[in-house]
Scaffold this motif. Structure first.
Motif, mmCIF file in Angstrom:
data_model
loop_
_atom_site.group_PDB
_atom_site.id
_atom_site.type_symbol
_atom_site.label_atom_id
_atom_site.label_comp_id
_atom_site.label_asym_id
_atom_site.label_seq_id
_atom_site.Cartn_x
_atom_site.Cartn_y
_atom_site.Cartn_z
ATOM 1 N N GLN A 54 1.079 -1.622 0.255
ATOM 2 C CA GLN A 54 0.117 -0.228 -0.159
ATOM 3 C C GLN A 54 0.761 1.316 0.150
ATOM 4 O OE1 GLN A 54 -2.444 -0.194 3.920
ATOM 5 N NE2 GLN A 54 -3.992 -2.056 3.155
ATOM 6 N N VAL A 55 0.436 2.555 -0.473
ATOM 7 C CA VAL A 55 1.233 3.696 -0.535
ATOM 8 C C VAL A 55 -0.346 4.848 0.579
ATOM 9 C CG1 VAL A 55 1.813 3.544 -2.544
ATOM 10 C CG2 VAL A 55 -0.235 4.316 -2.535
ATOM 11 N N PRO A 56 0.800 5.853 0.815
ATOM 12 C CA PRO A 56 1.858 6.382 0.423
ATOM 13 C C PRO A 56 2.723 5.052 1.417
ATOM 14 C CG PRO A 56 1.150 7.717 2.481
ATOM 15 C CD PRO A 56 -0.278 6.214 1.575
ATOM 16 N N MET A 57 4.868 5.670 0.755
ATOM 17 C CA MET A 57 5.983 4.861 0.876
ATOM 18 C C MET A 57 6.030 6.497 0.706
ATOM 19 S SD MET A 57 7.764 2.046 0.083
ATOM 20 C CE MET A 57 9.081 3.225 -1.181
ATOM 21 N N VAL A 58 7.332 6.579 1.500
ATOM 22 C CA VAL A 58 8.259 8.118 1.902
ATOM 23 C C VAL A 58 9.911 6.882 1.450
ATOM 24 C CG1 VAL A 58 9.525 9.812 2.999
ATOM 25 C CG2 VAL A 58 6.589 9.370 2.850
ATOM 26 N N GLU A 59 10.825 7.290 1.281
ATOM 27 C CA GLU A 59 11.948 6.984 1.301
ATOM 28 C C GLU A 59 12.863 8.357 1.697
ATOM 29 O OE1 GLU A 59 14.213 6.688 -1.971
ATOM 30 O OE2 GLU A 59 12.704 4.443 -2.691
ATOM 31 N N ILE A 60 13.325 8.076 3.485
ATOM 32 C CA ILE A 60 14.386 9.058 4.085
ATOM 33 C C ILE A 60 15.050 8.173 4.751
ATOM 34 C CG2 ILE A 60 12.154 8.909 5.629
ATOM 35 C CD1 ILE A 60 13.034 11.746 6.430
ATOM 36 N N ASP A 61 16.350 8.484 5.135
ATOM 37 C CA ASP A 61 17.471 8.121 5.946
ATOM 38 C C ASP A 61 16.954 6.560 5.804
ATOM 39 O OD1 ASP A 61 17.186 10.594 7.111
ATOM 40 O OD2 ASP A 61 16.116 10.298 8.791
ATOM 41 N N MET A 63 15.417 4.546 4.890
ATOM 42 C CA MET A 63 14.309 3.182 4.909
ATOM 43 C C MET A 63 13.001 3.991 3.993
ATOM 44 S SD MET A 63 13.904 4.356 9.425
ATOM 45 C CE MET A 63 13.448 6.178 9.275
ATOM 46 N N ASN A 64 12.372 2.759 3.973
ATOM 47 C CA ASN A 64 11.111 2.714 3.337
ATOM 48 C C ASN A 64 9.643 2.619 4.124
ATOM 49 O OD1 ASN A 64 12.569 1.961 0.663
ATOM 50 N ND2 ASN A 64 12.546 0.494 0.754
ATOM 51 N N LEU A 65 9.606 4.509 4.551
ATOM 52 C CA LEU A 65 8.680 4.655 5.796
ATOM 53 C C LEU A 65 7.519 4.482 5.169
ATOM 54 C CD1 LEU A 65 9.671 7.899 7.656
ATOM 55 C CD2 LEU A 65 10.288 5.607 8.638
ATOM 56 N N VAL A 66 6.718 3.569 5.673
ATOM 57 C CA VAL A 66 5.080 2.980 5.276
ATOM 58 C C VAL A 66 3.579 3.682 6.138
ATOM 59 C CG1 VAL A 66 5.774 1.177 3.062
ATOM 60 C CG2 VAL A 66 4.747 0.634 5.675
ATOM 61 N N GLU A 67 2.185 3.174 5.757
ATOM 62 C CA GLU A 67 1.928 3.635 6.730
ATOM 63 C C GLU A 67 1.852 5.462 7.584
ATOM 64 O OE1 GLU A 67 -0.906 2.160 8.141
ATOM 65 O OE2 GLU A 67 -0.054 0.713 6.468
ATOM 66 N N ALA A 70 2.597 6.858 10.757
ATOM 67 C CA ALA A 70 4.099 6.959 11.215
ATOM 68 C C ALA A 70 4.747 7.716 10.746
ATOM 69 C CB ALA A 70 4.196 4.943 11.026
ATOM 70 N N ILE A 71 4.947 7.463 9.308
ATOM 71 C CA ILE A 71 5.764 8.058 8.435
ATOM 72 C C ILE A 71 5.077 10.007 8.972
ATOM 73 C CG2 ILE A 71 5.139 9.619 6.689
ATOM 74 C CD1 ILE A 71 4.656 7.541 5.019
ATOM 75 N N LEU A 72 4.307 10.546 8.882
ATOM 76 C CA LEU A 72 4.163 11.733 10.662
ATOM 77 C C LEU A 72 5.170 12.044 11.185
ATOM 78 C CD1 LEU A 72 0.335 12.357 9.157
ATOM 79 C CD2 LEU A 72 2.293 13.838 7.966
ATOM 80 N N ARG A 73 4.778 10.555 12.400
ATOM 81 C CA ARG A 73 5.585 11.025 13.411
ATOM 82 C C ARG A 73 6.669 11.442 12.765
ATOM 83 N NH1 ARG A 73 0.412 7.984 15.217
ATOM 84 N NH2 ARG A 73 -0.239 9.218 16.105
ATOM 85 N N TYR A 74 7.035 10.784 12.420
ATOM 86 C CA TYR A 74 8.748 10.265 11.913
ATOM 87 C C TYR A 74 8.776 12.012 11.493
ATOM 88 C CZ TYR A 74 13.617 8.766 10.174
ATOM 89 O OH TYR A 74 14.641 9.064 10.534
ATOM 90 N N ILE A 75 8.455 12.599 10.580
ATOM 91 C CA ILE A 75 8.796 13.529 9.583
ATOM 92 C C ILE A 75 8.849 14.720 11.487
ATOM 93 C CG2 ILE A 75 8.177 14.848 8.232
ATOM 94 C CD1 ILE A 75 7.330 12.678 6.627
ATOM 95 N N ALA A 76 8.179 14.599 11.670
ATOM 96 C CA ALA A 76 7.468 15.481 12.460
ATOM 97 C C ALA A 76 8.201 15.480 14.074
ATOM 98 C CB ALA A 76 5.668 15.484 13.372
ATOM 99 N N ALA A 77 8.756 14.148 14.162
ATOM 100 C CA ALA A 77 9.630 14.329 15.875
ATOM 101 C C ALA A 77 11.414 14.688 14.961
ATOM 102 C CB ALA A 77 9.670 12.709 15.931
#
Length: 238
Positions: A54-61, A63-67, A70-77
């Motif tokens: 499923q998407v969305p997916m974000v490549e960052i640091d 990692m391939n972040l999904v959900e 989870a993505i939003l909390r990671y970015i916010a932190a």
């Protein structure tokens, strides 16, 4: 040096838009890989990077972040938009989860049965003005600061502005009874990184039109017919 975050989604708002907002408000440049066909989406699935296909997916640091949450909390932190302590994080979580409830209604509104569109729009506006906006109007009044939590910009403020603008697309005068939210909107919209994102030509996506909706249906194999009934039963997610 780490590369820019890369966002994988279809060319539209959906669940990725709040992620775009958060990155933009943090002043983070990002790239997008936007698929427009079912075949492009299936190729991404077959690549094995989507944990739940499923998407969305974000490549960052690395990692391939999904959900989405989870993505939003990671970015916010990561970008210091998630409060200074556990209590502030709890308030931010409560505010953004309420905003998600309202934004989901608007996101799924185009999937309404034709004969129920007017009823569903009335339901969205009733919930916005009777249940959700009064909470944030009260929070701003009682907190006495420019922001919802603490004395600085957080994920909660960014998502509140996003949702205000979404509801105004449904009814431009929706904030007429909420003077503090009107001031909040004007003030937050002028934060330089946010103001830049609000300008034409940014990576902010427009509301889905009929043509875009047909593309989404084809990508995610959404059947034509019953999608959303009485703003209660969601038959298809995207």
């Amino acid at each position: 040096m780490a590369g820019k975050p890369k966002l994988y989604y279809f060319n539209g708002r959906g669940r990725m838009e709040t992620i775009r907002w958060l990155l933009a408000a943090a002043g983070v440049e990002f790239e997008e890989e936007l698929f427009e066909t079912r075949e492009e989406f299936e190729k991404l699935i077959k690549g094995g990077t989507l944990m739940y296909e499923q998407v969305p997916m974000v490549e960052i640091d690395g990692m391939n972040l999904v959900e989405t949450r989870a993505i939003l909390r990671y970015i916010a932190a990561k970008y210091d938009l998630y409060g200074r302590n556990l209590k502030e994080q709890a308030w931010i979580d409560m505010y953004v989860e309420g905003l998600k409830d309202l934004s989901d209604m608007i996101m799924f509104f185009p999937l309404s049965l034709p004969e129920e569109k007017e009823m569903n729009l009335d339901f969205i506006l009733e919930r916005a003005t009777k249940r959700f906006f009064p909470v944030y109007e009260k929070a701003l009044r009682e907190h006495g600061q420019d922001f919802l939590v603490g004395n600085r910009l957080s994920w909660a403020d960014i998502q509140l502005l996003e949702v205000i603008l979404m509801v105004e697309e449904c009814k431009p005068s929706v904030l007429s009874g909420f003077p503090l939210l009107q001031e909040f909107k004007a003030r937050t919209s002028h934060i330089p990184t946010i103001n830049k994102f609000l300008q034409p030509g940014s990576q902010r996506k427009p509301p889905l039109d009929e043509k875009s909706m047909e593309t989404v249906k084809k990508i995610f194999k959404l059947d034509h017919g019953m999608f959303l009934k009485n703003m209660a039963t969601v038959v298809a997610e995207y």
